[in-house]
Design a protein around this motif. Structure first.
Motif, PDB file in Angstrom:
ATOM      1  N   LYS A 135       0.855  -1.191   0.000  1.00  0.00           N
ATOM      2  CA  LYS A 135       0.000   0.000   0.000  1.00  0.00           C
ATOM      3  C   LYS A 135       0.887   1.236   0.000  1.00  0.00           C
ATOM      4  O   LYS A 135       1.637   1.468   0.948  1.00  0.00           O
ATOM      5  CB  LYS A 135      -0.921   0.000   1.221  1.00  0.00           C
ATOM      6  N   ASP A 136       0.777   2.008  -1.063  1.00  0.00           N
ATOM      7  CA  ASP A 136       1.589   3.211  -1.219  1.00  0.00           C
ATOM      8  C   ASP A 136       0.663   4.425  -1.186  1.00  0.00           C
ATOM      9  O   ASP A 136       0.271   4.952  -2.226  1.00  0.00           O
ATOM     10  CB  ASP A 136       2.354   3.139  -2.556  1.00  0.00           C
ATOM     11  N   PRO A 137       0.267   4.878   0.017  1.00  0.00           N
ATOM     12  CA  PRO A 137      -0.754   5.922   0.123  1.00  0.00           C
ATOM     13  C   PRO A 137      -0.311   7.282  -0.388  1.00  0.00           C
ATOM     14  O   PRO A 137      -1.158   8.113  -0.727  1.00  0.00           O
ATOM     15  CB  PRO A 137      -1.055   5.971   1.626  1.00  0.00           C
ATOM     16  N   ALA A 138       0.991   7.534  -0.448  1.00  0.00           N
ATOM     17  CA  ALA A 138       1.485   8.841  -0.884  1.00  0.00           C
ATOM     18  C   ALA A 138       2.009   8.825  -2.312  1.00  0.00           C
ATOM     19  O   ALA A 138       2.438   9.857  -2.828  1.00  0.00           O
ATOM     20  CB  ALA A 138       2.580   9.329   0.066  1.00  0.00           C
ATOM     21  N   GLY A 139       2.001   7.671  -2.971  1.00  0.00           N
ATOM     22  CA  GLY A 139       2.493   7.602  -4.345  1.00  0.00           C
ATOM     23  C   GLY A 139       3.993   7.734  -4.465  1.00  0.00           C
ATOM     24  O   GLY A 139       4.510   8.302  -5.431  1.00  0.00           O
ATOM     25  N   LEU A 140       4.723   7.188  -3.494  1.00  0.00           N
ATOM     26  CA  LEU A 140       6.178   7.337  -3.444  1.00  0.00           C
ATOM     27  C   LEU A 140       6.935   6.225  -4.166  1.00  0.00           C
ATOM     28  O   LEU A 140       8.136   6.345  -4.405  1.00  0.00           O
ATOM     29  CB  LEU A 140       6.639   7.363  -1.980  1.00  0.00           C
ATOM     30  N   LEU A 141       6.264   5.140  -4.497  1.00  0.00           N
ATOM     31  CA  LEU A 141       6.938   3.961  -5.048  1.00  0.00           C
ATOM     32  C   LEU A 141       7.299   4.195  -6.516  1.00  0.00           C
ATOM     33  O   LEU A 141       6.433   4.417  -7.358  1.00  0.00           O
ATOM     34  CB  LEU A 141       6.023   2.743  -4.922  1.00  0.00           C
ATOM     35  N   SER A 142       8.594   4.115  -6.809  1.00  0.00           N
ATOM     36  CA  SER A 142       9.080   4.280  -8.181  1.00  0.00           C
ATOM     37  C   SER A 142       9.212   2.916  -8.848  1.00  0.00           C
ATOM     38  O   SER A 142       9.173   1.873  -8.191  1.00  0.00           O
ATOM     39  CB  SER A 142      10.445   4.973  -8.176  1.00  0.00           C
ATOM     40  N   MET A 143       9.394   2.923 -10.168  1.00  0.00           N
ATOM     41  CA  MET A 143       9.631   1.668 -10.887  1.00  0.00           C
ATOM     42  C   MET A 143      10.896   0.990 -10.375  1.00  0.00           C
ATOM     43  O   MET A 143      10.920  -0.234 -10.176  1.00  0.00           O
ATOM     44  CB  MET A 143       9.752   1.932 -12.387  1.00  0.00           C
ATOM     45  N   ASP A 144      11.937   1.765 -10.144  1.00  0.00           N
ATOM     46  CA  ASP A 144      13.202   1.179  -9.677  1.00  0.00           C
ATOM     47  C   ASP A 144      13.029   0.520  -8.318  1.00  0.00           C
ATOM     48  O   ASP A 144      13.533  -0.590  -8.088  1.00  0.00           O
ATOM     49  CB  ASP A 144      14.279   2.262  -9.586  1.00  0.00           C
ATOM     50  N   ARG A 145      12.308   1.175  -7.415  1.00  0.00           N
ATOM     51  CA  ARG A 145      12.118   0.589  -6.085  1.00  0.00           C
ATOM     52  C   ARG A 145      11.204  -0.635  -6.166  1.00  0.00           C
ATOM     53  O   ARG A 145      11.401  -1.614  -5.427  1.00  0.00           O
ATOM     54  CB  ARG A 145      11.544   1.626  -5.127  1.00  0.00           C
ATOM     55  N   ALA A 146      10.219  -0.608  -7.052  1.00  0.00           N
ATOM     56  CA  ALA A 146       9.343  -1.773  -7.219  1.00  0.00           C
ATOM     57  C   ALA A 146      10.148  -2.996  -7.639  1.00  0.00           C
ATOM     58  O   ALA A 146       9.850  -4.118  -7.218  1.00  0.00           O
ATOM     59  CB  ALA A 146       8.256  -1.471  -8.251  1.00  0.00           C
ATOM     60  N   ARG A 147      11.181  -2.784  -8.463  1.00  0.00           N
ATOM     61  CA  ARG A 147      11.992  -3.907  -8.966  1.00  0.00           C
ATOM     62  C   ARG A 147      12.742  -4.628  -7.849  1.00  0.00           C
ATOM     63  O   ARG A 147      13.092  -5.795  -7.993  1.00  0.00           O
ATOM     64  CB  ARG A 147      12.984  -3.405 -10.012  1.00  0.00           C
ATOM     65  N   THR A 148      12.980  -3.953  -6.739  1.00  0.00           N
ATOM     66  CA  THR A 148      13.660  -4.620  -5.618  1.00  0.00           C
ATOM     67  C   THR A 148      12.682  -5.013  -4.519  1.00  0.00           C
ATOM     68  O   THR A 148      12.824  -6.058  -3.894  1.00  0.00           O
ATOM     69  CB  THR A 148      14.748  -3.709  -5.024  1.00  0.00           C
ATOM     70  N   LEU A 149      11.660  -4.172  -4.292  1.00  0.00           N
ATOM     71  CA  LEU A 149      10.732  -4.424  -3.196  1.00  0.00           C
ATOM     72  C   LEU A 149       9.822  -5.612  -3.471  1.00  0.00           C
ATOM     73  O   LEU A 149       9.637  -6.479  -2.599  1.00  0.00           O
ATOM     74  CB  LEU A 149       9.886  -3.170  -2.938  1.00  0.00           C
ATOM     75  N   VAL A 150       9.227  -5.670  -4.651  1.00  0.00           N
ATOM     76  CA  VAL A 150       8.268  -6.739  -4.942  1.00  0.00           C
ATOM     77  C   VAL A 150       8.910  -8.121  -4.831  1.00  0.00           C
ATOM     78  O   VAL A 150       8.371  -9.013  -4.162  1.00  0.00           O
ATOM     79  CB  VAL A 150       7.610  -6.529  -6.322  1.00  0.00           C
ATOM     80  N   PRO A 151      10.084  -8.365  -5.459  1.00  0.00           N
ATOM     81  CA  PRO A 151      10.700  -9.690  -5.294  1.00  0.00           C
ATOM     82  C   PRO A 151      11.045 -10.022  -3.841  1.00  0.00           C
ATOM     83  O   PRO A 151      10.917 -11.172  -3.415  1.00  0.00           O
ATOM     84  CB  PRO A 151      11.961  -9.603  -6.157  1.00  0.00           C
ATOM     85  N   ALA A 152      11.481  -9.024  -3.079  1.00  0.00           N
ATOM     86  CA  ALA A 152      11.832  -9.265  -1.675  1.00  0.00           C
ATOM     87  C   ALA A 152      10.606  -9.711  -0.880  1.00  0.00           C
ATOM     88  O   ALA A 152      10.680 -10.649  -0.069  1.00  0.00           O
ATOM     89  CB  ALA A 152      12.431  -8.005  -1.063  1.00  0.00           C
ATOM     90  N   VAL A 153       9.488  -9.058  -1.110  1.00  0.00           N
ATOM     91  CA  VAL A 153       8.269  -9.412  -0.395  1.00  0.00           C
ATOM     92  C   VAL A 153       7.741 -10.766  -0.855  1.00  0.00           C
ATOM     93  O   VAL A 153       7.333 -11.607  -0.038  1.00  0.00           O
ATOM     94  CB  VAL A 153       7.196  -8.314  -0.567  1.00  0.00           C
ATOM     95  N   LYS A 154       7.752 -11.006  -2.160  1.00  0.00           N
ATOM     96  CA  LYS A 154       7.261 -12.286  -2.677  1.00  0.00           C
ATOM     97  C   LYS A 154       8.074 -13.456  -2.133  1.00  0.00           C
ATOM     98  O   LYS A 154       7.528 -14.524  -1.829  1.00  0.00           O
ATOM     99  CB  LYS A 154       7.280 -12.289  -4.211  1.00  0.00           C
ATOM    100  N   ALA A 155       9.375 -13.267  -1.980  1.00  0.00           N
ATOM    101  CA  ALA A 155      10.211 -14.327  -1.423  1.00  0.00           C
ATOM    102  C   ALA A 155       9.846 -14.605   0.026  1.00  0.00           C
ATOM    103  O   ALA A 155       9.979 -15.739   0.508  1.00  0.00           O
ATOM    104  CB  ALA A 155      11.685 -13.940  -1.538  1.00  0.00           C
ATOM    105  N   ALA A 156       9.358 -13.572   0.727  1.00  0.00           N
ATOM    106  CA  ALA A 156       9.030 -13.722   2.150  1.00  0.00           C
ATOM    107  C   ALA A 156       7.660 -14.353   2.369  1.00  0.00           C
ATOM    108  O   ALA A 156       7.439 -14.995   3.396  1.00  0.00           O
ATOM    109  CB  ALA A 156       9.085 -12.355   2.839  1.00  0.00           C
ATOM    110  N   ILE A 157       6.740 -14.200   1.428  1.00  0.00           N
ATOM    111  CA  ILE A 157       5.360 -14.663   1.656  1.00  0.00           C
ATOM    112  C   ILE A 157       5.045 -15.974   0.949  1.00  0.00           C
ATOM    113  O   ILE A 157       3.948 -16.512   1.094  1.00  0.00           O
ATOM    114  CB  ILE A 157       4.334 -13.591   1.231  1.00  0.00           C
ATOM    115  N   GLY A 158       5.981 -16.505   0.186  1.00  0.00           N
ATOM    116  CA  GLY A 158       5.745 -17.792  -0.466  1.00  0.00           C
ATOM    117  C   GLY A 158       4.688 -17.695  -1.556  1.00  0.00           C
ATOM    118  O   GLY A 158       4.702 -16.771  -2.372  1.00  0.00           O
ATOM    119  N   ASN A 159       3.737 -18.620  -1.544  1.00  0.00           N
ATOM    120  CA  ASN A 159       2.759 -18.671  -2.633  1.00  0.00           C
ATOM    121  C   ASN A 159       1.486 -17.864  -2.360  1.00  0.00           C
ATOM    122  O   ASN A 159       0.521 -17.962  -3.110  1.00  0.00           O
ATOM    123  CB  ASN A 159       2.387 -20.127  -2.939  1.00  0.00           C
TER     124      ASN A 159
END
Length: 490
Positions: free
Chosen positions: A177-201
């Motif tokens: 949840k990005d309530p302020a619209g701060l998430l950039s494409m570059d940050r998404a490229r690192t954040l999304v994989p990190a979270v997906k690895a932590a939550i499994g399927n």
């Protein structure tokens, strides 16, 4: 071809971000129900406790009735309720047994999905809320990873939080949840994989506002990285400080090679409806925003910025706005980097204003900042600066607030309002002024239909009826004649 689902935020977050949560009433929503159901959205971001309070306070609409009727009109699309932990309308953290009753009533009235958002990312609080929800029904539970920029909110921070919360069997899915619209494409490229690895399927969704023009691009990048659903606003309820506009999102996803789980013809019809509502009610539509790099530093929401600017103008200190914006970043650091999501933006910037116009920093401190430092909003994610904490707490007002009563126990509230009061009325009376609940009940059943074409005429008639000298009104046009007489009965 990978399918991406959409979550429609128009009625809750779009309404809140663009129209102060007061743009839409029950009739507007019920008229949209069949059109929305036909689209095939993954879910509808429908309400929150603050939106329920708005329904009572501004429209005299019964929020429980609204839920029941919308759920009946949309049997295959889950209605989503977002909550900041163990709170319901009141700012105080409630008795867990009171919240158990809240979650039971919400699910009984049609809520099919809960978002649990703890601004401090306190793992025990989220797990406890998830347990209570599941024990009182079978709704989905989605844990929020509320994105912000600070030295402590790293990819690892979010991954660790998701992994810890994910130990609970009561968490079904997650969203960024990005309530302020701060998430950039570059940050998404690192954040999304990190979270997906932590939550499994378990599924991961994205909710990225377009406040500074990044939400659409960040959401598209997240889709490429395995996000299961993207949150959007429809027509005038998208863009601006809301979420990416749905039709443009569909077009961009299809251009990128994704299939989108939505009926495009139905979406077009829904868009036309919301456009007509916005035009009839004078609701300014969201518009695409230009990128503003300064926002990444101060993270001040537009509404809060406008309020502070007005206050400075009234004080004849408009030239100090730059200093207040600069001080906002320092106050946020002093207070342990609270995420700039309600109620913290107003709290932080108001303190920055006090610091700039006062004789010294923290000479004047609001009650809400004192309560924050006491931990009444939860444990700060990062420690508060020790010198600032000592300055804030070493004042008579702090000692007074230490003694203020906590949220009453459920049993005490039942004794106060009577054991035979229906749960829905009881829950509202426990946290809202009695006169507002009385007015809602007196108003009776909410209107269930709405005609955008008739709205300007009805508005005109109401204004005319409010004039004490308007005893007899006659409107003629061609062969049409409408006569209204005060006190006349049919």
């Amino acid at each position: 071809m990978t399918e991406i689902r959409l979550v429609d935020v128009t009625m809750r977050d779009g309404n809140q971000s663009l129209w102060g949560a007061t743009g839409l009433n029950t009739a507007h929503m019920l008229q949209a129900a069949a059109l929305t159901e036909a689209c095939g959205f993954r879910a509808i971001d429908f309400t929150s406790s603050s939106h329920m309070a708005v329904a009572v306070r501004y429209f005299q609409n019964n929020p429980w009735e609204r839920l029941r009727r919308m759920s009946a009109a949309m049997p295959t699309t889950p209605l989503q309720f977002i909550t900041t932990g163990l709170r319901f309308i009141a700012w105080q953290q409630a008795d867990p047994e009171f919240m158990r009753l809240v979650y039971r009533a919400l699910q009984a009235n049609g809520v099919g999905r809960f978002v649990l958002l703890d601004p401090m990312h306190e793992v025990p609080a989220v797990i406890e809320a998830a347990r209570l929800v599941k024990e009182e029904g079978n709704a989905e539970v989605m844990a929020a990873l509320t994105f912000t920029l600070s030295e402590i909110h790293t990819d690892q921070f979010y991954a660790n939080f998701a992994r810890a919360v994910g130990q609970s069997p009561n968490i079904d899915l997650f969203y960024i949840k990005d309530p302020a619209g701060l998430l950039s494409m570059d940050r998404a490229r690192t954040l999304v994989p990190a979270v997906k690895a932590a939550i499994g399927n378990r599924p991961l969704e994205i909710h990225a506002h377009t406040t500074v023009g990044q939400g659409m691009l960040a959401s598209l990048e997240a889709a490429r990285l395995g996000i299961s659903a993207i949150h959007v606003g429809v027509g005038p309820g998208g863009d601006g400080s809301s979420l990416p506009e749905a039709n443009r999102m569909v077009a961009n996803l299809e251009e990128a090679g994704f299939s989108v789980g939505v009926d495009k013809a139905a979406l077009k019809r829904l868009t036309t409806y919301w456009q007509s509502v916005a035009l009839a009610e004078g609701l300014p539509p969201g518009t695409p925003q230009n990128f503003d790099a300064s926002f990444l530093r101060h993270q001040i929401a537009g509404g809060v910025m406008t309020t502070i600017a007005r206050q400075l103008d009234e004080l004849g200190l408009s030239d100090r706005m730059g200093a207040v914006i600069e001080e906002t970043g320092q106050v946020r650091a002093d207070l342990g980097f609270p995420i700039m999501v309600t109620p913290f933006p107003q709290m932080v910037m108001t303190q920055a204003l006090f610091n700039v116009i006062g004789e010294r920093r923290y000479a004047q401190v609001s009650d809400q900042v004192i309560r924050y430092c006491m931990g009444k909003f939860g444990k700060p994610t990062s420690p508060i600066d020790s010198k600032v904490l000592a300055t804030i707490m070493d004042r008579p007002r702090s000692r007074e607030l230490e003694k203020e009563p906590t949220f009453p126990a459920l049993g005490d509230l039942r004794r106060q309002f009577g054991y035979h009061m229906p749960d829905e009325e009881f829950l509202l009376r426990a946290v809202m002024p009695a006169e507002q609940v009385d007015a809602m009940l007196a108003a009776g059943r909410s209107r269930g239909t709405y005609s955008p074409k008739a709205a300007p005429i009805i508005s005109l008639l109401r204004k005319l009826a409010a004039k004490p000298d308007a005893r007899d009104i006659v409107i003629e046009r061609g062969s049409f004649r409408l006569a209204l007489h005060a006190g006349a009965s049919l």
